[in-house]
Design a protein around this motif. Structure first.
Motif, mmCIF file in Angstrom:
data_model
loop_
_atom_site.group_PDB
_atom_site.id
_atom_site.type_symbol
_atom_site.label_atom_id
_atom_site.label_comp_id
_atom_site.label_asym_id
_atom_site.label_seq_id
_atom_site.Cartn_x
_atom_site.Cartn_y
_atom_site.Cartn_z
ATOM 1 N N VAL A 4 4.894 15.078 14.496
ATOM 2 C CA VAL A 4 6.112 14.461 13.949
ATOM 3 C C VAL A 4 6.223 13.068 14.557
ATOM 4 C CG1 VAL A 4 7.403 16.595 13.589
ATOM 5 C CG2 VAL A 4 7.646 15.349 15.746
ATOM 6 N N GLU A 5 6.967 12.212 13.872
ATOM 7 C CA GLU A 5 7.053 10.823 14.292
ATOM 8 C C GLU A 5 7.747 10.679 15.643
ATOM 9 O OE1 GLU A 5 7.807 11.909 11.249
ATOM 10 O OE2 GLU A 5 7.064 10.499 9.727
ATOM 11 N N SER A 6 7.617 9.506 16.195
ATOM 12 C CA SER A 6 8.239 9.213 17.488
ATOM 13 C C SER A 6 9.762 9.245 17.382
ATOM 14 C CB SER A 6 7.793 7.822 17.965
ATOM 15 O OG SER A 6 8.163 6.834 17.031
ATOM 16 N N ALA A 45 0.836 -1.211 0.000
ATOM 17 C CA ALA A 45 0.000 0.000 0.000
ATOM 18 C C ALA A 45 0.869 1.259 0.000
ATOM 19 C CB ALA A 45 -0.921 -0.004 1.219
ATOM 20 N N LYS A 46 1.999 1.209 0.692
ATOM 21 C CA LYS A 46 2.888 2.381 0.736
ATOM 22 C C LYS A 46 3.743 2.512 -0.511
ATOM 23 C CE LYS A 46 5.099 3.911 4.285
ATOM 24 N NZ LYS A 46 4.708 5.149 4.948
ATOM 25 N N GLY A 47 3.824 1.422 -1.282
ATOM 26 C CA GLY A 47 4.684 1.457 -2.462
ATOM 27 C C GLY A 47 6.134 1.619 -2.090
ATOM 28 N N ARG A 48 6.553 0.989 -0.972
ATOM 29 C CA ARG A 48 7.952 1.099 -0.533
ATOM 30 C C ARG A 48 8.858 0.312 -1.470
ATOM 31 N NH1 ARG A 48 8.739 1.205 6.064
ATOM 32 N NH2 ARG A 48 8.169 3.389 6.215
ATOM 33 N N PRO A 49 9.930 0.927 -1.919
ATOM 34 C CA PRO A 49 10.834 0.225 -2.822
ATOM 35 C C PRO A 49 11.708 -0.793 -2.115
ATOM 36 C CG PRO A 49 11.664 2.416 -2.379
ATOM 37 C CD PRO A 49 10.354 2.306 -1.662
ATOM 38 N N ILE A 89 4.952 13.089 2.579
ATOM 39 C CA ILE A 89 5.050 13.452 3.993
ATOM 40 C C ILE A 89 4.003 12.727 4.846
ATOM 41 C CG2 ILE A 89 6.200 15.686 3.713
ATOM 42 C CD1 ILE A 89 3.376 16.899 4.072
ATOM 43 N N SER A 90 4.322 12.614 6.109
ATOM 44 C CA SER A 90 3.478 11.847 7.024
ATOM 45 C C SER A 90 2.149 12.553 7.261
ATOM 46 C CB SER A 90 4.210 11.651 8.344
ATOM 47 O OG SER A 90 5.366 10.892 8.142
ATOM 48 N N PRO A 91 1.053 11.801 7.356
ATOM 49 C CA PRO A 91 -0.276 12.367 7.529
ATOM 50 C C PRO A 91 -0.599 12.701 8.979
ATOM 51 C CG PRO A 91 -0.431 10.002 7.334
ATOM 52 C CD PRO A 91 1.030 10.338 7.251
ATOM 53 N N PRO A 118 3.623 1.760 9.985
ATOM 54 C CA PRO A 118 4.445 2.889 9.572
ATOM 55 C C PRO A 118 3.529 4.095 9.385
ATOM 56 C CG PRO A 118 3.946 1.566 7.661
ATOM 57 C CD PRO A 118 3.255 0.900 8.852
ATOM 58 N N SER A 119 4.090 5.255 9.158
ATOM 59 C CA SER A 119 3.249 6.408 8.886
ATOM 60 C C SER A 119 2.401 6.122 7.641
ATOM 61 C CB SER A 119 4.110 7.646 8.694
ATOM 62 O OG SER A 119 5.128 7.402 7.749
ATOM 63 N N ALA A 120 1.149 6.599 7.663
ATOM 64 C CA ALA A 120 0.152 6.197 6.665
ATOM 65 C C ALA A 120 0.194 7.063 5.409
ATOM 66 C CB ALA A 120 -1.241 6.212 7.295
ATOM 67 N N ASN A 121 1.382 7.186 4.837
ATOM 68 C CA ASN A 121 1.554 7.963 3.605
ATOM 69 C C ASN A 121 2.204 7.068 2.559
ATOM 70 O OD1 ASN A 121 3.765 8.477 5.760
ATOM 71 N ND2 ASN A 121 4.842 8.620 3.802
ATOM 72 N N PRO A 122 1.963 7.367 1.275
ATOM 73 C CA PRO A 122 2.715 6.635 0.259
ATOM 74 C C PRO A 122 4.205 6.937 0.437
ATOM 75 C CG PRO A 122 0.963 7.958 -0.736
ATOM 76 C CD PRO A 122 1.079 8.386 0.695
#
Ligand code: TXA
Ligand code: MG
Length: 318
Positions: A175-177, A50-54, A146-148, A138-142
């Motif tokens: 911002v993230e943890s 879903a994130k399209g992580r390479p 940037i993080s949502p 993980p953060s719910a962004n592609p």
């Protein structure tokens, strides 16, 4: 995608989606997380898809309390102090997986460590309890975006790719943890600055080492790229040579495959099986591994990225 309103039964509906192996984004105090059952390889594979992580970066596993965290990771003294001081809250600890840790190896990207946190958002804690299993999130962004920090951001980025989002308003921290790991000598290392400041962390735990992005980091947890099976790996193999164990993909390779990542050529299934297959070859003490070609599309890119790293010349220090 569906917006689950936490009143009116939405929380339970969202939890049912998680238990069915689907993905639901949910608010934490830092950013929205893209949650899936951390015990389920396929659900974790769907997160990367879903994130399209390479590539398979390891994910943070979210639990409702420290007692649950103890089932999955082993705490050292400093980690105990940090957890007691900052959980629930914007701190992630990277710790060794327990011996029989049932969390998907894909969530750890094949490593022996696991990133874990107890989020400090009331609804996130209720959601974790309703799901009754740890959530990899993980953060719910592609990937690359940037993080949502609102459900609207999640919808803009992931529409059509996940079951829904549990509405939790906008994120207080945004911002993230902060991510803290440990060196081989047990010193805390700041792997990622984040929602809890360095000063606050150091007031509780003493001085933090810095993570060096050049790979000289003292933290074993940051040797992300370096999970490799014991045996040497030969890529894009079209035949199985003497003494090789064969890792196949698809029907064509089924006759020679000792393990097939997916008979039907399904990349999500293949990603879900990848790290457990490599670990299984370790357990079988095979001397050489040959891997059949995996298509360089979708999750195939991340699978091939990991396989190339597994096949690369080995560093002496990992
Ligand atoms: O605030 C947050 O941390 C959010 C919310 C949803 O909890 N989550 C988040 O996850 O930012 P993600 O996947 O985008 O970031 C995970 C970070 C990455 O920097 C990753 O490299 C590190 O944690 N990490 C995860 N597992 C690790 C491990 N086993 N060793 C070292 N670093 C790890
Ligand atoms: Mg992120």
């Amino acid at each position: 995608m569906k917006i689950f309103m936490p009143q009116n039964g939405g929380l339970d509906e969202a939890a049912a989606e998680i238990r069915a192996g689907n993905l639901v984004a949910f608010a934490t105090e830092t950013v929205y997380g893209l949650g899936g059952n951390a015990l389920d390889d396929t659900a974790v594979a769907k997160i990367y898809e879903a994130k399209g992580r390479p590539s398979f970066n390891p994910l943070i596993v979210h639990v409702p309390d420290i007692a649950t965290a103890r089932k999955y990771v082993t705490f050292n003294e400093t980690a105990e102090t940090l957890a007691a001081t900052f959980w629930p809250g914007a701190l992630t600890l990277v710790l060794p997986r327990t011996e029989d840790c049932p969390v998907s190896k894909l969530a750890s990207a094949g490593m022996e460590s696991l990133a874990i946190r107890v989020p400090g958002h009331r609804l996130a804690l209720e959601f974790l309890k309703a799901c009754d299993r740890p959530l990899a999130a993980p953060s719910a962004n592609p990937s690359g975006r940037i993080s949502p920090t609102s459900s609207q951001h999640v919808i803009e980025g992931l529409e059509g790719r996940i079951a829904g989002v549990l509405e939790g308003g906008s994120c207080a921290i945004g911002v993230e943890s902060a991510v803290v790991g440990f060196s081989e000598t047990g010193q805390p290392v700041l792997l990622r600055p984040g929602g809890i400041t360095r000063e606050a962390l150091e007031a509780a735990a003493g001085p933090l080492l810095d993570h060096k992005a050049d790979g000289t980091s003292p933290s074993p947890g940051m040797q992300l790229s370096h999970y490799a099976p014991e045996a040497p790996v030969r890529l894009n193999a079209t035949e199985k040579r003497d003494g090789e164990a064969f890792l196949g993909f698809g029907l064509a390779q089924e006759p020679i495959a000792d393990i097939n990542l997916s008979r039907t050529g399904d990349l999500t299934e293949a990603a879900a099986k990848l790290f457990s297959a490599l670990h299984l070859f370790d357990e079988m003490k095979v001397t050489r591994i040959a891997v059949g070609p995996v298509p360089e599309v979708g999750l195939g890119r991340a699978i091939n990225d990991r396989l190339r790293r597994a096949a690369a010349p080995r560093d002496s220090n990992d």
